[in-house]
Motif scaffolding. Structure first.
Motif, PDB file in Angstrom:
ATOM      1  N   LYS A   1       0.878  -1.146  -0.209  1.00  0.00           N
ATOM      2  CA  LYS A   1      -0.193  -0.157   0.090  1.00  0.00           C
ATOM      3  C   LYS A   1       1.015   1.186   0.164  1.00  0.00           C
ATOM      4  O   LYS A   1       0.681   2.225  -0.587  1.00  0.00           O
ATOM      5  CB  LYS A   1      -0.789  -0.173   1.061  1.00  0.00           C
ATOM      6  CG  LYS A   1      -1.819   1.104   1.242  1.00  0.00           C
ATOM      7  CD  LYS A   1      -2.934   0.867   2.576  1.00  0.00           C
ATOM      8  CE  LYS A   1      -3.804   1.941   2.542  1.00  0.00           C
ATOM      9  NZ  LYS A   1      -4.775   2.044   3.700  1.00  0.00           N
ATOM     10  N   ALA A   2       1.903   1.292   0.513  1.00  0.00           N
ATOM     11  CA  ALA A   2       3.217   2.367   0.720  1.00  0.00           C
ATOM     12  C   ALA A   2       3.862   2.420  -0.474  1.00  0.00           C
ATOM     13  O   ALA A   2       4.803   3.139  -0.584  1.00  0.00           O
ATOM     14  CB  ALA A   2       3.868   2.175   2.115  1.00  0.00           C
ATOM     15  N   GLY A   3       3.778   1.661  -1.506  1.00  0.00           N
ATOM     16  CA  GLY A   3       4.314   1.630  -2.641  1.00  0.00           C
ATOM     17  C   GLY A   3       5.756   0.675  -2.755  1.00  0.00           C
ATOM     18  O   GLY A   3       6.768   0.992  -3.605  1.00  0.00           O
ATOM     19  N   ALA A   4       5.923  -0.096  -1.670  1.00  0.00           N
ATOM     20  CA  ALA A   4       7.371  -0.795  -1.403  1.00  0.00           C
ATOM     21  C   ALA A   4       7.307  -2.308  -1.691  1.00  0.00           C
ATOM     22  O   ALA A   4       6.102  -3.032  -1.206  1.00  0.00           O
ATOM     23  CB  ALA A   4       7.757  -0.455  -0.029  1.00  0.00           C
ATOM     24  N   ALA A   5       8.170  -2.785  -2.129  1.00  0.00           N
ATOM     25  CA  ALA A   5       8.416  -4.501  -2.293  1.00  0.00           C
ATOM     26  C   ALA A   5       9.418  -4.812  -1.310  1.00  0.00           C
ATOM     27  O   ALA A   5      10.125  -3.984  -0.704  1.00  0.00           O
ATOM     28  CB  ALA A   5       8.936  -4.446  -3.732  1.00  0.00           C
ATOM     29  N   ILE A   6       9.403  -5.993  -1.159  1.00  0.00           N
ATOM     30  CA  ILE A   6      10.491  -6.715  -0.286  1.00  0.00           C
ATOM     31  C   ILE A   6      10.870  -7.630  -0.796  1.00  0.00           C
ATOM     32  O   ILE A   6      10.367  -8.597  -1.591  1.00  0.00           O
ATOM     33  CB  ILE A   6       9.555  -7.182   0.983  1.00  0.00           C
ATOM     34  CG1 ILE A   6       8.601  -6.281   1.622  1.00  0.00           C
ATOM     35  CG2 ILE A   6      10.323  -7.799   2.092  1.00  0.00           C
ATOM     36  CD1 ILE A   6       7.684  -6.488   2.736  1.00  0.00           C
ATOM     37  N   LEU A   7      12.532  -7.645  -0.556  1.00  0.00           N
ATOM     38  CA  LEU A   7      13.191  -8.829  -1.244  1.00  0.00           C
ATOM     39  C   LEU A   7      14.008  -9.142   0.014  1.00  0.00           C
ATOM     40  O   LEU A   7      15.006  -8.457   0.241  1.00  0.00           O
ATOM     41  CB  LEU A   7      13.931  -8.599  -2.300  1.00  0.00           C
ATOM     42  CG  LEU A   7      14.789  -9.530  -2.839  1.00  0.00           C
ATOM     43  CD1 LEU A   7      14.296 -10.678  -3.507  1.00  0.00           C
ATOM     44  CD2 LEU A   7      15.642  -8.764  -3.997  1.00  0.00           C
TER      45      LEU A   7
END
Length: 159
Positions: A66-72
């Protein structure tokens, strides 16, 4: 990859990488261009701290999205190990396999560690927050897992 001369910090351009993900497909820094990226490095699949960290990030992934962030998440484990790890803990986030440790070295997180007087090489748990502009916005070194994902999310929301 180039050997890191100094610790990476806010404002720096992060080293590019291309790694196999948990499904064997290639994932790279360019895959996240124009998005905020939470890039976290962890020592080993299915260990207590690493499992807790992955579950915490996974649990907040909707808010990160929702905040526009991806996680890797990246570790030296294999793609097959990542696949088992994700299935066992019902994780729905991307994991990169850096078996050569080239990306770990480029980011300065493959370091000499010491336990009970024995020295060995391992991953220093570290999180990099990369902004939409492609530069490092924040770095957390020697991460302590409790409340870490929440702390990162708060910073993401403030970007």
């Amino acid at each position: 990859m180039v050997k890191l001369e100094k610790k990476l910090g806010p404002g720096d351009l992060p080293p590019d990488f291309e790694l196999p993900d948990d499904s064997g497909h290639k994932i790279s820094l360019a895959s996240f261009a124009g998005r905020i990226l939470v890039l976290y490095f962890y020592p080993k699949d299915d260990t207590s701290g690493c499992t807790k960290e992955a579950i915490d990030f996974n649990g907040l992934r909707g808010q990160f999205n929702k905040a526009g962030a991806a996680i890797l998440g990246v570790s030296p484990d294999s793609s097959a190990s990542h696949t088992k790890f994700k299935a066992k803990h019902k994780l729905d986030l991307a994991l990169g396999a850096d078996e050569t440790k080239a990306t770990l070295e480029a980011y300065g997180v493959w370091v000499e560690k010491s336990m009970y007087g024995r020295k060995y090489m391992g991953v220093e748990r570290t999180t990099f927050l990369i902004g939409k502009d492609g530069r490092i916005a924040a770095v957390w070194n020697k991460v302590k897992v409790p409340a870490h994902a929440e702390t990162v999310l708060a910073v993401v929301k403030a970007l």
